[in-house]
Scaffold this active site. Structure first.
Site, short mmCIF file in Angstrom:
data_model
loop_
_atom_site.label_atom_id
_atom_site.label_comp_id
_atom_site.label_asym_id
_atom_site.label_seq_id
_atom_site.Cartn_x
_atom_site.Cartn_y
_atom_site.Cartn_z
N THR A 46 0.94 -1.11 -0.12
CA THR A 46 -0.14 0.51 0.46
C THR A 46 0.93 1.46 -0.25
OG1 THR A 46 -1.94 -1.19 1.35
CG2 THR A 46 -1.86 1.42 1.31
N HIS A 472 18.16 29.85 15.77
CA HIS A 472 17.72 30.78 15.77
C HIS A 472 17.42 31.34 14.65
CE1 HIS A 472 14.88 35.17 17.01
NE2 HIS A 472 16.55 35.42 16.37
C1 LIG Z 1 -3.82 7.07 0.95
C2 LIG Z 1 -3.21 6.40 2.34
C3 LIG Z 1 -2.34 7.37 2.35
C4 LIG Z 1 -1.58 6.69 4.17
N1 LIG Z 1 -0.81 7.55 3.52
C5 LIG Z 1 0.41 7.18 5.30
C6 LIG Z 1 1.12 8.07 5.38
O1 LIG Z 1 2.15 9.39 5.42
N2 LIG Z 1 2.19 7.40 7.11
C7 LIG Z 1 1.76 6.04 7.09
O2 LIG Z 1 2.20 5.95 8.39
N3 LIG Z 1 0.92 6.15 7.10
C8 LIG Z 1 0.09 5.83 5.98
N4 LIG Z 1 -0.80 5.08 5.71
C9 LIG Z 1 -0.96 3.76 5.67
C10 LIG Z 1 0.45 3.17 5.16
O3 LIG Z 1 -0.11 2.81 4.43
C11 LIG Z 1 -0.21 1.41 5.87
O4 LIG Z 1 -0.56 1.50 7.35
C12 LIG Z 1 1.21 0.43 5.47
O5 LIG Z 1 1.23 0.74 4.07
C13 LIG Z 1 0.19 -0.87 5.60
O6 LIG Z 1 1.36 -1.60 5.16
P1 LIG Z 1 1.13 -3.23 5.18
O7 LIG Z 1 2.62 -4.35 5.01
O8 LIG Z 1 0.82 -3.67 7.01
O9 LIG Z 1 0.06 -3.34 4.46
P2 LIG Z 1 -0.04 -3.87 3.15
O10 LIG Z 1 0.95 -2.43 2.39
O11 LIG Z 1 -0.88 -3.14 1.80
O12 LIG Z 1 0.86 -4.54 2.08
C14 LIG Z 1 -0.63 -6.04 2.23
C15 LIG Z 1 0.49 -6.67 1.09
O13 LIG Z 1 -0.07 -7.86 1.68
C16 LIG Z 1 -1.35 -8.81 0.10
N5 LIG Z 1 -2.16 -9.13 0.85
C17 LIG Z 1 -3.31 -9.47 0.94
N6 LIG Z 1 -3.92 -9.75 0.81
C18 LIG Z 1 -3.83 -11.15 1.08
C19 LIG Z 1 -3.69 -12.43 0.63
N7 LIG Z 1 -4.92 -13.49 1.26
N8 LIG Z 1 -2.71 -13.44 -0.24
C20 LIG Z 1 -1.61 -12.83 -0.95
N9 LIG Z 1 -1.50 -11.35 -0.75
C21 LIG Z 1 -2.38 -10.68 0.19
C22 LIG Z 1 -1.72 -7.46 -0.43
O14 LIG Z 1 -2.38 -7.74 -1.15
C23 LIG Z 1 -0.21 -6.64 -0.04
O15 LIG Z 1 0.56 -6.30 -0.81
C24 LIG Z 1 -1.63 5.82 4.16
C25 LIG Z 1 -2.84 4.93 3.79
C26 LIG Z 1 -3.35 5.27 2.79
C27 LIG Z 1 -4.21 4.04 2.10
#
Ligand SMILES: Cc1cc2nc3c(=O)[nH]c(=O)nc-3n(C[C@H](O)[C@H](O)[C@H](O)COP(=O)(O)OP(=O)(O)OC[C@H]3O[C@@H](n4cnc5c(N)ncnc54)[C@H](O)[C@@H]3O)c2cc1C
Ligand SMILES: NC(=O)c1ccc[n+]([C@@H]2O[C@H](COP(=O)([O-])OP(=O)(O)OC[C@H]3O[C@@H](n4cnc5c(N)ncnc54)[C@H](O)[C@@H]3O)[C@@H](O)[C@H]2O)c1
Length: 497
Positions: A46, A472
């Site tokens: 994401t 400053h």
């Molecule tokens: C518009 C937006 C702006 C944001 N801005 C910020 C910011 O400025 N600062 C900040 O700290 N956070 C921000 N966030 C939040 C941040 O993006 C997320 O908290 C973070 O990316 C989550 O990371 P993750 O690794 O948990 O999940 P993700 O990066 O979502 O990765 C999960 C992956 O798992 C895959 N997946 C899911 N289910 C399955 C499955 N069953 N089988 C195989 N693959 C699967 C998905 O396809 C994805 O590729 C923002 C979010 C959004 C939507």
């Protein structure tokens, strides 16, 4: 049925999960499964593709456009007019940088010799039993088992069950950034972080923005003074519909109609229909535990759909018992859906998988957050309300210091007005320990780092102010001044867990 393919480690999710593989696991076989994000099912999660990084690139561009507008420039005696914003050029600058990173990352994991022990599968994984997965791919289903499973499957935009909304095919953060052209007008449903960031972006780009909030203020989960201030600023800039419940949405030949009713019966509001060219839904994100069918793997899921974990990022069964060899990190299991939190949890889980007899916790630091709207907002620790409740329960006293940006020299340089943007610091009265900090103003997300550091290392507010030089006349003087108004005694201990 053929025997499943067996691996030492199954890793699901290429967002924060992508930092897991490395030389420490060279002797382990890893299956790395990812379904991709956004309409093109892009690799890399994401943050890179549809979250933090592109939004902040849009936000910066929006601020460039805002500052070029006559009403902003003329305050400084600068003669400037915004001629327009060419959305395709804005969009292409951003994705021409991001897309090669995503493609390169996928290519690296798929075929670089560094990843010889790694099998990358593009598809959707779902549990069929404990540590047993079926992965749906374009080429069919693959059955997988693993000794250790690390879940990093993230979350996706939630679409509330408002009549007609799903059928109206609303835009979400997954789709809006790659539009061919922007709509003339837009309704943004929700008044949280994504809503406020996109309201700034779209308004700056010339879209007529209508933000629909169920509550009486925007960013209701934030400190009340911050929520009040951003509500004032936003209402002066674009249309803000407060206390408004969306009861029905209809896509028409020319756009979208949205029926609104007062959500607060006491509010002085009338029912009405809003007509706009398109609608963006920004009403929270759903953890992907349903796609994984986590319960089929014996994994506990809470009422919000989050995989249950302990402080060591070990997944729990529905009764709260630790599951052997199953870990979860990031949006899938964390109430704080933030990239820096997901990154830290990944490091903790990685350490704990490598060192099962020397476990690390992930809950030992206060969690900061920022909203990159205009002005920026940042927070860490307790809100004033939470601190007052904590003090009443713990038998302590708090003090609240507030400093206007307009009252420091750099605020004069930026022609900021008082009352307006501010820093608020909440300290324990007796010790000066910082309990919470809230900033609304230019570069708030950068400024707050001084206070995050102070809280993480147990520094007292008075010492922060007096035991270092403050350049400053730079903007951090606003923090120095806020810290100066706090008590004098040294603070033992760190932020209360
Ligand atoms: C518009 C937006 C702006 C944001 N801005 C910020 C910011 O400025 N600062 C900040 O700290 N956070 C921000 N966030 C939040 C941040 O993006 C997320 O908290 C973070 O990316 C989550 O990371 P993750 O690794 O948990 O999940 P993700 O990066 O979502 O990765 C999960 C992956 O798992 C895959 N997946 C899911 N289910 C399955 C499955 N069953 N089988 C195989 N693959 C699967 C998905 O396809 C994805 O590729 C923002 C979010 C959004 C939507
Ligand atoms: N700068 C950042 O760190 C950043 C930026 C964007 C997103 N994010 C993360 O992404 C997550 C999701 O962002 P978000 O803005 O979608 O969620 P959010 O929780 O910030 O806001 C959701 C909003 O939707 C409203 N809402 C919920 N259900 C509704 C309904 N049925 N009808 C009308 N309104 C409804 C809520 O009242 C709230 O205003 C956030 O929790 C945040 O952690 C972070």
């Amino acid at each position: 049925m053929s025997a499943p393919e067996h691996f030492d480690i199954a890793l699901i999710g290429s967002g924060s999960g992508n930092s897991f593989p490395g030389p420490e696991f060279a002797d382990k076989s890893i299956v790395y499964i990812d379904r991709g994000v956004g309409p093109a099912h892009t690799f890399g999660g994401t943050c890179l593709n549809v979250g933090c990084i592109p939004t902040k690139m849009f936000v910066h561009t929006a601020t460039v456009a805002e500052n070029a507008k006559e009403e902003h420039a003329k305050k400084f005696g600068v003669d400037s007019k915004l001629g327009g914003v060419g959305f395709p050029a804005v969009r292409d600058r951003i994705f021409n940088r991001i897309d090669p990173i995503s493609h390169g990352g996928e290519e690296y994991r798929a075929s670089h010799p560094d990843n010889a022990n790694l099998t990358l599968i593009r598809g959707t994984a779902r549990f069929t039993g404990p540590k047993r997965l079926a992965v749906e791919t374009d080429g069919g289903t693959r059955e997988i088992t693993a000794d250790t499973v690390l879940l990093a499957a993230g979350s996706r935009p939630a679409i509330p069950g408002i009549p007609g909304l799903k059928e109206a095919k609303p835009l979400t953060s997954d789709t809006i950034m790659r539009l061919e052209e922007l709509p003339e007008s837009i309704a943004i449903l929700g008044s949280g972080v994504i809503a406020l960031e996109f309201a700034h972006i779209l308004d700056a780009f010339g879209v007529d923005v209508h933000l629909i909030a169920r509550s009486g203020t925007l960013l209701r989960a934030f400190d009340e003074d911050i929520a009040r201030r951003i509500t004032e600023v936003a209402s002066a800039r674009y249309h803000v519909h407060l206390n408004a419940s969306t009861t029905r949405v209809r896509r028409t030949a020319s756009g979208v109609e949205i029926d609104l009713e007062p959500s607060d019966p006491a509010a002085d509001e009338a029912a009405r229909t809003l007509t706009v060219a398109d609608i963006l839904v920004a009403t929270g994100r759903t953890p992907n535990s349903d796609l994984l069918d986590a319960p089929a793997g014996g994994i506990g899921v809470d009422d919000a759909g989050r995989v249950m974990v302990d402080a060591y990022q070990r997944a729990l069964d529905p009764s709260g018992q630790v599951l052997d060899g199953v870990y979860s990190i990031g949006d899938l299991s964390s109430p704080a859906q933030l990239k820096h939190v997901a990154n830290y949890e990944l490091k903790v889980a990685r350490h704990n998988i490598l060192n099962p007899h020397d476990l690390r916790r992930s809950d030992d630091m206060p969690i900061p957050a920022a909203v990159f709207t205009d002005p920026h907002i940042a927070q860490v620790g307790m809100t004033e309300r939470e601190a007052r409740e904590w003090a009443a329960t713990a038998g302590r006293e708090i003090r609240v210091a507030r400093q206007e940006f307009a009252d420091v020299a750099y605020g004069w340089a930026m022609e900021l007005e008082a009352p307006g943007d501010f820093v608020k610091i909440i300290v324990e009265a007796e010790t000066g320990r910082i309990l919470g900090a809230h900033i609304i103003g230019p570069e708030a997300a950068t400024l707050i780092q001084v206070l995050i550091q102070a809280m993480s290392f147990g520094l007292n507010a008075r010492d922060v102010a007096t035991k270092q030089y403050w350049i400053h006349p730079a903007m951090p003087e606003v923090i120095e001044n806020a810290c100066c108004s706090s008590p004098k005694r040294a603070a033992p201990g760190r932020y209360p867990r």
